[in-house]
Motif scaffolding. Sequence first.
Motif, PDB file in Angstrom:
ATOM      1  N   ILE A   1      40.666  23.824  57.895  1.00 35.35           N
ATOM      2  CA  ILE A   1      41.471  23.623  59.096  1.00 35.35           C
ATOM      3  C   ILE A   1      40.580  23.287  60.282  1.00 35.35           C
ATOM      4  CG2 ILE A   1      43.237  25.178  58.212  1.00 35.35           C
ATOM      5  CD1 ILE A   1      42.328  27.240  60.290  1.00 35.35           C
ATOM      6  N   GLY A   2      41.167  22.687  61.288  1.00 32.03           N
ATOM      7  CA  GLY A   2      40.399  22.257  62.445  1.00 32.03           C
ATOM      8  C   GLY A   2      40.520  23.159  63.645  1.00 32.03           C
ATOM      9  N   GLU A   3      41.268  24.253  63.532  1.00 30.12           N
ATOM     10  CA  GLU A   3      41.465  25.155  64.668  1.00 30.12           C
ATOM     11  C   GLU A   3      40.480  26.316  64.588  1.00 30.12           C
ATOM     12  OE1 GLU A   3      45.324  23.157  63.544  1.00 30.12           O
ATOM     13  OE2 GLU A   3      43.928  24.480  62.451  1.00 30.12           O
ATOM     14  N   SER A   4      39.710  26.518  65.631  1.00 29.25           N
ATOM     15  CA  SER A   4      38.759  27.629  65.637  1.00 29.25           C
ATOM     16  C   SER A   4      39.427  28.939  66.034  1.00 29.25           C
ATOM     17  CB  SER A   4      37.602  27.338  66.603  1.00 29.25           C
ATOM     18  OG  SER A   4      38.078  27.206  67.935  1.00 29.25           O
ATOM     19  N   ARG A   5      40.580  28.840  66.683  1.00 32.12           N
ATOM     20  CA  ARG A   5      41.353  30.025  67.051  1.00 32.12           C
ATOM     21  C   ARG A   5      42.796  29.821  66.587  1.00 32.12           C
ATOM     22  NH1 ARG A   5      38.564  33.219  70.651  1.00 32.12           N
ATOM     23  NH2 ARG A   5      40.500  34.280  71.183  1.00 32.12           N
ATOM     24  N   PRO A   6      43.022  29.820  65.297  1.00 32.41           N
ATOM     25  CA  PRO A   6      44.359  29.491  64.782  1.00 32.41           C
ATOM     26  C   PRO A   6      45.391  30.563  65.118  1.00 32.41           C
ATOM     27  CG  PRO A   6      42.970  30.289  63.014  1.00 32.41           C
ATOM     28  CD  PRO A   6      42.077  30.151  64.207  1.00 32.41           C
ATOM     29  N   ARG A   7      46.586  30.129  65.445  1.00 29.48           N
ATOM     30  CA  ARG A   7      47.687  31.044  65.703  1.00 29.48           C
ATOM     31  C   ARG A   7      48.298  31.514  64.374  1.00 29.48           C
ATOM     32  NH1 ARG A   7      51.075  27.031  69.248  1.00 29.48           N
ATOM     33  NH2 ARG A   7      50.343  25.752  67.500  1.00 29.48           N
ATOM     34  N   LEU A   8      48.911  32.671  64.418  1.00 31.18           N
ATOM     35  CA  LEU A   8      49.413  33.316  63.213  1.00 31.18           C
ATOM     36  C   LEU A   8      50.911  33.583  63.331  1.00 31.18           C
ATOM     37  CD1 LEU A   8      46.594  36.015  62.882  1.00 31.18           C
ATOM     38  CD2 LEU A   8      46.611  33.716  61.920  1.00 31.18           C
ATOM     39  N   SER A   9      51.608  33.488  62.185  1.00 30.77           N
ATOM     40  CA  SER A   9      53.038  33.794  62.140  1.00 30.77           C
ATOM     41  C   SER A   9      53.317  34.613  60.887  1.00 30.77           C
ATOM     42  CB  SER A   9      53.867  32.503  62.088  1.00 30.77           C
ATOM     43  OG  SER A   9      53.561  31.639  63.161  1.00 30.77           O
ATOM     44  N   TRP A  10      54.382  35.396  60.921  1.00 31.50           N
ATOM     45  CA  TRP A  10      54.801  36.146  59.751  1.00 31.50           C
ATOM     46  C   TRP A  10      56.297  36.392  59.817  1.00 31.50           C
ATOM     47  CZ3 TRP A  10      51.626  37.946  63.590  1.00 31.50           C
ATOM     48  CH2 TRP A  10      52.137  38.921  64.452  1.00 31.50           C
ATOM     49  N   THR A  11      56.865  36.728  58.681  1.00 33.63           N
ATOM     50  CA  THR A  11      58.277  37.073  58.622  1.00 33.63           C
ATOM     51  C   THR A  11      58.412  38.515  58.155  1.00 33.63           C
ATOM     52  OG1 THR A  11      58.521  36.250  56.345  1.00 33.63           O
ATOM     53  CG2 THR A  11      58.957  34.696  58.125  1.00 33.63           C
ATOM     54  N   LEU A  12      59.565  39.099  58.484  1.00 33.71           N
ATOM     55  CA  LEU A  12      59.859  40.485  58.146  1.00 33.71           C
ATOM     56  C   LEU A  12      61.137  40.535  57.326  1.00 33.71           C
ATOM     57  CD1 LEU A  12      59.266  41.879  61.739  1.00 33.71           C
ATOM     58  CD2 LEU A  12      57.659  42.016  59.831  1.00 33.71           C
ATOM     59  N   SER A  13      61.210  41.489  56.449  1.00 28.95           N
ATOM     60  CA  SER A  13      62.418  41.635  55.640  1.00 28.95           C
ATOM     61  C   SER A  13      62.687  43.113  55.378  1.00 28.95           C
ATOM     62  CB  SER A  13      62.281  40.880  54.310  1.00 28.95           C
ATOM     63  OG  SER A  13      61.161  41.340  53.576  1.00 28.95           O
ATOM     64  N   ASP A  14      63.933  43.381  54.990  1.00 24.46           N
ATOM     65  CA  ASP A  14      64.362  44.728  54.595  1.00 24.46           C
ATOM     66  C   ASP A  14      64.232  45.751  55.714  1.00 24.46           C
ATOM     67  OD1 ASP A  14      64.836  43.782  51.985  1.00 24.46           O
ATOM     68  OD2 ASP A  14      62.737  44.066  51.460  1.00 24.46           O
ATOM     69  N   ALA A  15      64.399  45.315  56.941  1.00 24.05           N
ATOM     70  CA  ALA A  15      64.330  46.257  58.054  1.00 24.05           C
ATOM     71  C   ALA A  15      65.674  46.953  58.237  1.00 24.05           C
ATOM     72  CB  ALA A  15      63.945  45.529  59.335  1.00 24.05           C
ATOM     73  N   PRO A  16      65.669  48.208  58.667  1.00 26.80           N
ATOM     74  CA  PRO A  16      66.939  48.895  58.939  1.00 26.80           C
ATOM     75  C   PRO A  16      67.720  48.201  60.053  1.00 26.80           C
ATOM     76  CG  PRO A  16      65.089  50.440  58.890  1.00 26.80           C
ATOM     77  CD  PRO A  16      64.502  49.074  58.886  1.00 26.80           C
ATOM     78  N   ALA A  17      69.001  48.445  60.076  1.00 23.76           N
ATOM     79  CA  ALA A  17      69.837  47.867  61.133  1.00 23.76           C
ATOM     80  C   ALA A  17      69.313  48.307  62.503  1.00 23.76           C
ATOM     81  CB  ALA A  17      71.281  48.310  60.938  1.00 23.76           C
ATOM     82  N   ASP A  18      69.323  47.363  63.421  1.00 19.50           N
ATOM     83  CA  ASP A  18      68.905  47.595  64.809  1.00 19.50           C
ATOM     84  C   ASP A  18      67.406  47.838  64.957  1.00 19.50           C
ATOM     85  OD1 ASP A  18      71.566  47.362  65.677  1.00 19.50           O
ATOM     86  OD2 ASP A  18      71.937  49.484  65.244  1.00 19.50           O
ATOM     87  N   TRP A  19      66.653  47.742  63.852  1.00 19.60           N
ATOM     88  CA  TRP A  19      65.195  47.914  63.951  1.00 19.60           C
ATOM     89  C   TRP A  19      64.590  46.722  64.676  1.00 19.60           C
ATOM     90  CZ3 TRP A  19      60.967  45.082  62.537  1.00 19.60           C
ATOM     91  CH2 TRP A  19      59.729  45.726  62.499  1.00 19.60           C
ATOM     92  N   GLN A  20      63.595  46.962  65.483  1.00 16.58           N
ATOM     93  CA  GLN A  20      62.878  45.887  66.176  1.00 16.58           C
ATOM     94  C   GLN A  20      61.381  46.144  66.099  1.00 16.58           C
ATOM     95  OE1 GLN A  20      64.261  45.456  70.203  1.00 16.58           O
ATOM     96  NE2 GLN A  20      66.322  44.839  69.596  1.00 16.58           N
ATOM     97  N   GLN A  21      60.636  45.057  65.988  1.00 15.89           N
ATOM     98  CA  GLN A  21      59.178  45.168  66.040  1.00 15.89           C
ATOM     99  C   GLN A  21      58.762  45.521  67.459  1.00 15.89           C
ATOM    100  OE1 GLN A  21      56.627  41.948  64.307  1.00 15.89           O
ATOM    101  NE2 GLN A  21      55.779  41.866  66.376  1.00 15.89           N
ATOM    102  N   HIS A  22      57.925  46.541  67.572  1.00 18.73           N
ATOM    103  CA  HIS A  22      57.438  46.964  68.880  1.00 18.73           C
ATOM    104  C   HIS A  22      55.993  46.535  69.112  1.00 18.73           C
ATOM    105  CE1 HIS A  22      56.827  49.508  72.396  1.00 18.73           C
ATOM    106  NE2 HIS A  22      55.769  50.045  71.807  1.00 18.73           N
ATOM    107  N   ALA A  23      55.231  46.467  68.020  1.00 15.25           N
ATOM    108  CA  ALA A  23      53.813  46.096  68.126  1.00 15.25           C
ATOM    109  C   ALA A  23      53.370  45.532  66.788  1.00 15.25           C
ATOM    110  CB  ALA A  23      52.959  47.305  68.506  1.00 15.25           C
ATOM    111  N   TYR A  24      52.230  44.877  66.820  1.00 14.55           N
ATOM    112  CA  TYR A  24      51.644  44.403  65.574  1.00 14.55           C
ATOM    113  C   TYR A  24      50.141  44.632  65.618  1.00 14.55           C
ATOM    114  CZ  TYR A  24      50.517  40.078  68.224  1.00 14.55           C
ATOM    115  OH  TYR A  24      50.049  39.168  69.140  1.00 14.55           O
ATOM    116  N   ALA A  25      49.562  44.697  64.435  1.00 17.60           N
ATOM    117  CA  ALA A  25      48.117  44.866  64.292  1.00 17.60           C
ATOM    118  C   ALA A  25      47.606  43.796  63.343  1.00 17.60           C
ATOM    119  CB  ALA A  25      47.775  46.256  63.765  1.00 17.60           C
TER     120      ALA A  25
END
Length: 864
Positions: free
Chosen positions: A18-42
């Motif tokens: 790849i040509g990006e020295s600081r590539p951005r990252l993405s991910w998907t989430l599944s099987d979360a409880p109802a009304d659950w929201q991501q608060h932070a990531y590591a």
Amino acid sequence: MTTVSAPRIEHHRDPLGIGESRPRLSWTLSDAPADWQQHAYAITVVRIDGEETFDVASSEQVLVPWPSRALESRERVAVRVAVQGDDGDWFDPSPATWLETGLLHAEDWSARPIGLELDEDPESDARRATLVRRGFRVDGQIVRARLYATAHGLYDAEINGIRVGSDTLSPGWTVYRERLRYYAYDVAGLLRDGDNAIGAWLGDGWYRGRLGWRGGHRNVFGRDLSFLAQLEITYADGRRVTLGTDDTWRAAPSPILRSGIYDGEDHDARQEVPGWSTPAFDDGDWAPVAVRERDPRTLVAPTGPPVRVTEDVAPVAVLTSPRGARILDFGQNLVGRVRIRAMGPRGATVTLRTAEVLQEGEIFTRPLRSARSTDHYTLAGRRDGEEWEPRFTFHGFRYVEVDGWPGDLDADAAAGALTARVLHTDLERTGWFACSDPLVEQLHRNVVWGMRGNFVDIPTDCPQRDERVGWTGDIQVFGPTASTLFDVSGMLSGWLRDLEADQLPDGTVPWFVPVIPTHKVWDPIRPGAAWGDVATLLPWTIYQRFGDTGVLATQFESARRWVDKVESAAGPDRLWNEGFQLGDWLDPAAPPQDPGDARTDRYLVATAYFARSARAVADMARVLDRSADAAHYAALAGEVAAAFRAAYVKPDGTMTSDAQTAYALAIVFDLLPDPAQRARAGARLAELVRADGNRIATGFVGTPLVYDALTLTGHTDTAYDLLQETECPSWLYQIVQGATTIWERWDALLPDGSVNPGTMTSFNHYALGAVADWLHRSVAGLAPAEPGYRRIRFAPRPGGGLTHASATQRTPYGEASISWRIEHDRLHVDVTVPVGTTAELDLPGLAVEELGHGSHARSVSLAG
């Protein structure tokens, strides 16, 4: 238990080189409880010298910033993600994704371009492809081996007699003087201890092959045929050995006697050189290579996937024409080439001629214009048979006339001996649609096939005739549909950089990118509405569909310069009413040889687009926190919209051009803020559609807008009438006539079965397939309500007698879907909302409902 996917790296399907020295990252989430929201990531980054974890308090999960120090050239790291919910609990981290940078700096390249000097006419289209090779030794345990390769022309690399990679037509077509793409390959599995060999086939391709219509031009980007490669081997003891192309390589003519994008390939198997890329081969009688110069600062890594063969199609019938020719029918208009398996006498030649249609039982090649579109294979006479397919060309075809076949060619023989190999940029499919009307479903399939065939490294207009260039207007109108059907984010982001490279200093956007010389209509380059507006509207589309602010930042100056150019051309009155314009190109009422002679005033089109692009630049500036620019271009957009209304809109909401495209532009581009005027414009549009017998009366500009204009103003039933009409010109007329792709002209095939007499008659053009986006958004009812589908709008609008419809969208957050059916006057709707998003459900007769992630079912009465 909430699960986290392995992170995606930028827009790459395979993040190697790849040509990006600081590539951005993405991910998907599944099987979360109802009304659950991501608060932070590591994010944990594992490097050779250890690992680091970076905690970020954020709900973002798409294209988040690289948290660690910038990557160096060749650096290989693993990345995994963990997420924390708003309840404070951390979930198990994702699987790791390995990513590796390519050669990020010019000084990383020690290789120099090499080629073979042949005594040939540089203006001929019958120039021979060449071979280059060298031997080398491997001494020790290999832990990594990478080949970085590109060419002036096209290349296929081999190591120890084995093809490197699965890509084809590499390095593709870019603005070579500023951006020459290279690819990286993991070749450790091809190497062996001791003697080895590396080589490459080289063909003209776009770089120096014939390009353009009316005879075209050769050597557009240069006359040399050159290979540039750097093989880097890393041993367990820490050594890194680099073998670059240089004067130690040898070269020879190949058995490919001629090869061209338009004209096809001639291969003489009697002149093949067995074992030429293996270490045992003696290249003592091969010629020294010519070493050439190349500015390594132009070398860039790809932002999207390469072209690959993605499907094999067998013939469905073997026909015999009135003159006795054998013709294969593959049942589908497709893009690619034919692989043959044959056994016959030495010197016998098999000829393959391709065409999209038949006329009076024979293949009909007039629509190809000067493109020869013919392949020849001369057999070597091997006792165990021979297998071959062209390397450096592609064709658009459904039918193949086969001449000189050794033996009988009936249906049984053809099924195993001749195969159509479908090729295109290997994009990930993201959008699907289905409904109860088989003709509408076939229309959608035709759009998909048309897109596949015209996304061959760049977004082209057509894949078969002497053209195949990156028309800016076509992808401008088709961009939303393309972004629904496939993940085009990386491919089109790269193409937009080529657009900026070819953009004139005054801001003028070319008619096609990369630019090639043509006849006087397109040269010198002049600004044109709808085509030039790709500089503003395509980046905005990519942002809306993929949530990528990076493309806005990268393309903002290009977009701004285009609007500034139009502002200069329009002058103080803000009306762009002078100069050359294509207007509503290919209005079905236009004469066959004057497709710009539309019912809608071309300057009305130009001024409407001026307003729309100024607004787009203001919106881009707002997202990028450029407040002064946002204010300036918003004010400009308002001034242009006011000038548009004063010049083209009557007080009652009717327009000076009483044509469907005029009303569609005014409504969809939001140029009628007065509700009464807007309602009257919508009503008049519906009246015009009915007056035309629900037949198409729009060209390239109006077609993507007319359905939305009808829907937005409450005339959905009329939109369905327009969709489901089968008389010419209409969408389903093409289907009834047997179309398997979208045509360039509504009447490319006339009702009597004859081909339209115009010289522009392609049976595979994607631009008018822009209707498919409306099928997803309004018929099925799935659309982005916020960039990247962070918020989703479910708003099905049943009609046209449909009893069910569905759409599935693989969004950056995961899979969203809707399915509806009508039973006993009730509308039943099932939707799926990905974790990390919210949705609004807008059903007929009900208030809009807010939805969280998960599956939801609703039912509403349609009675009364």
